[in-house]
Design a protein around this motif. Structure first.
Motif, PDB file in Angstrom:
ATOM      1  N   VAL A 110      26.441 -38.779 -13.476  1.00  0.00           N
ATOM      2  CA  VAL A 110      27.337 -38.576 -12.114  1.00  0.00           C
ATOM      3  C   VAL A 110      28.604 -39.360 -12.626  1.00  0.00           C
ATOM      4  CG1 VAL A 110      27.173 -39.168  -9.985  1.00  0.00           C
ATOM      5  CG2 VAL A 110      25.308 -38.287 -10.813  1.00  0.00           C
ATOM      6  N   ARG A 111      28.436 -40.560 -13.252  1.00  0.00           N
ATOM      7  CA  ARG A 111      29.633 -41.047 -13.690  1.00  0.00           C
ATOM      8  C   ARG A 111      30.460 -40.077 -14.575  1.00  0.00           C
ATOM      9  NH1 ARG A 111      28.362 -46.877 -16.134  1.00  0.00           N
ATOM     10  NH2 ARG A 111      30.163 -47.560 -15.388  1.00  0.00           N
ATOM     11  N   ASN A 112      30.109 -39.472 -15.594  1.00  0.00           N
ATOM     12  CA  ASN A 112      30.802 -38.467 -16.333  1.00  0.00           C
ATOM     13  C   ASN A 112      31.352 -37.420 -15.396  1.00  0.00           C
ATOM     14  OD1 ASN A 112      30.684 -39.522 -18.731  1.00  0.00           O
ATOM     15  ND2 ASN A 112      28.586 -38.988 -19.270  1.00  0.00           N
ATOM     16  N   LEU A 113      30.639 -36.762 -14.636  1.00  0.00           N
ATOM     17  CA  LEU A 113      30.848 -35.746 -13.585  1.00  0.00           C
ATOM     18  C   LEU A 113      32.275 -36.368 -12.701  1.00  0.00           C
ATOM     19  CD1 LEU A 113      27.559 -34.318 -12.222  1.00  0.00           C
ATOM     20  CD2 LEU A 113      29.483 -32.962 -13.865  1.00  0.00           C
ATOM     21  N   TYR A 114      31.920 -37.679 -12.321  1.00  0.00           N
ATOM     22  CA  TYR A 114      33.239 -38.149 -11.643  1.00  0.00           C
ATOM     23  C   TYR A 114      34.520 -38.276 -12.328  1.00  0.00           C
ATOM     24  CZ  TYR A 114      35.421 -41.199  -8.413  1.00  0.00           C
ATOM     25  OH  TYR A 114      36.587 -42.023  -7.523  1.00  0.00           O
ATOM     26  N   ALA A 115      34.270 -38.539 -13.527  1.00  0.00           N
ATOM     27  CA  ALA A 115      35.410 -38.791 -14.497  1.00  0.00           C
ATOM     28  C   ALA A 115      36.107 -37.589 -14.818  1.00  0.00           C
ATOM     29  CB  ALA A 115      34.948 -39.586 -15.664  1.00  0.00           C
ATOM     30  N   GLY A 116      35.153 -36.357 -14.817  1.00  0.00           N
ATOM     31  CA  GLY A 116      35.613 -35.117 -15.127  1.00  0.00           C
ATOM     32  C   GLY A 116      35.797 -34.992 -16.817  1.00  0.00           C
ATOM     33  N   TYR A 117      35.095 -35.817 -17.487  1.00  0.00           N
ATOM     34  CA  TYR A 117      34.896 -35.820 -19.105  1.00  0.00           C
ATOM     35  C   TYR A 117      33.656 -36.682 -19.270  1.00  0.00           C
ATOM     36  CZ  TYR A 117      40.035 -34.667 -18.791  1.00  0.00           C
ATOM     37  OH  TYR A 117      41.243 -34.252 -18.529  1.00  0.00           O
ATOM     38  N   THR A 118      33.459 -36.511 -20.760  1.00  0.00           N
ATOM     39  CA  THR A 118      32.054 -37.182 -21.014  1.00  0.00           C
ATOM     40  C   THR A 118      32.728 -38.516 -21.759  1.00  0.00           C
ATOM     41  OG1 THR A 118      31.095 -35.215 -21.594  1.00  0.00           O
ATOM     42  CG2 THR A 118      30.236 -37.220 -22.595  1.00  0.00           C
ATOM     43  N   VAL A 119      32.707 -39.551 -20.761  1.00  0.00           N
ATOM     44  CA  VAL A 119      33.301 -40.911 -20.958  1.00  0.00           C
ATOM     45  C   VAL A 119      32.192 -41.770 -21.326  1.00  0.00           C
ATOM     46  CG1 VAL A 119      34.626 -42.798 -20.186  1.00  0.00           C
ATOM     47  CG2 VAL A 119      35.319 -40.415 -19.753  1.00  0.00           C
ATOM     48  N   TRP A 120      31.101 -41.797 -20.296  1.00  0.00           N
ATOM     49  CA  TRP A 120      30.346 -42.904 -20.324  1.00  0.00           C
ATOM     50  C   TRP A 120      28.869 -42.333 -21.169  1.00  0.00           C
ATOM     51  CZ3 TRP A 120      31.427 -47.275 -18.167  1.00  0.00           C
ATOM     52  CH2 TRP A 120      32.606 -47.155 -17.188  1.00  0.00           C
TER      53      TRP A 120
END
Length: 121
Positions: A79-89
């Motif tokens: 969900v953190r990645n979905l929120y960011a819009g990218y694969t960050v976490w």
């Protein structure tokens, strides 16, 4: 992104917006709100969005908390990645099984979200 992802994003947005109140809230001022007459449309939209997110979060938070720790980490990371819009976490403990753990968590959450009235069958 499917409907479960959208519900989990609502939960995550509300969790990000939550700020604990330091101190004591008196009974006479508990429900006090200032007038909305000077709000812009964007401010009002943000307030409505937060209220909708809060309703979903109050249902979703205990469901996510009831999951196994491995699945909770997978949900939070995804969900953190979905929120960011990218694969960050990246999943800090189980990076190799992130995708399968997240799909397992969604599979377990689906019937509970249906029972809670957040999803249609």
């Amino acid at each position: 992104m499917d409907e479960i992802d959208e519900i989990l994003l609502q939960w995550y947005r509300y969790e990000l917006a939550y700020r604990p109140v330091a101190g004591y809230a008196g009974g006479s001022c508990n429900e006090y709100r200032t007038s909305r007459q000077w709000m812009t449309d964007d401010e009002y939209d943000a307030e409505v969005t937060l209220a909708v997110d809060q309703l979903a979060a109050l249902v979703v938070a205990p469901l996510v908390a009831a999951l196994d720790i491995r699945l909770r980490i997978a949900v939070t990371t995804a969900v953190r990645n979905l929120y960011a819009g990218y694969t960050v976490w990246l999943n800090p403990q189980y990076p190799a099984t992130q995708a399968s753990d997240y799909s397992t968590a969604k599979r377990l959450l689906r019937p509970r979200l249906v029972m809670a009235g957040l999803l249609d069958r």
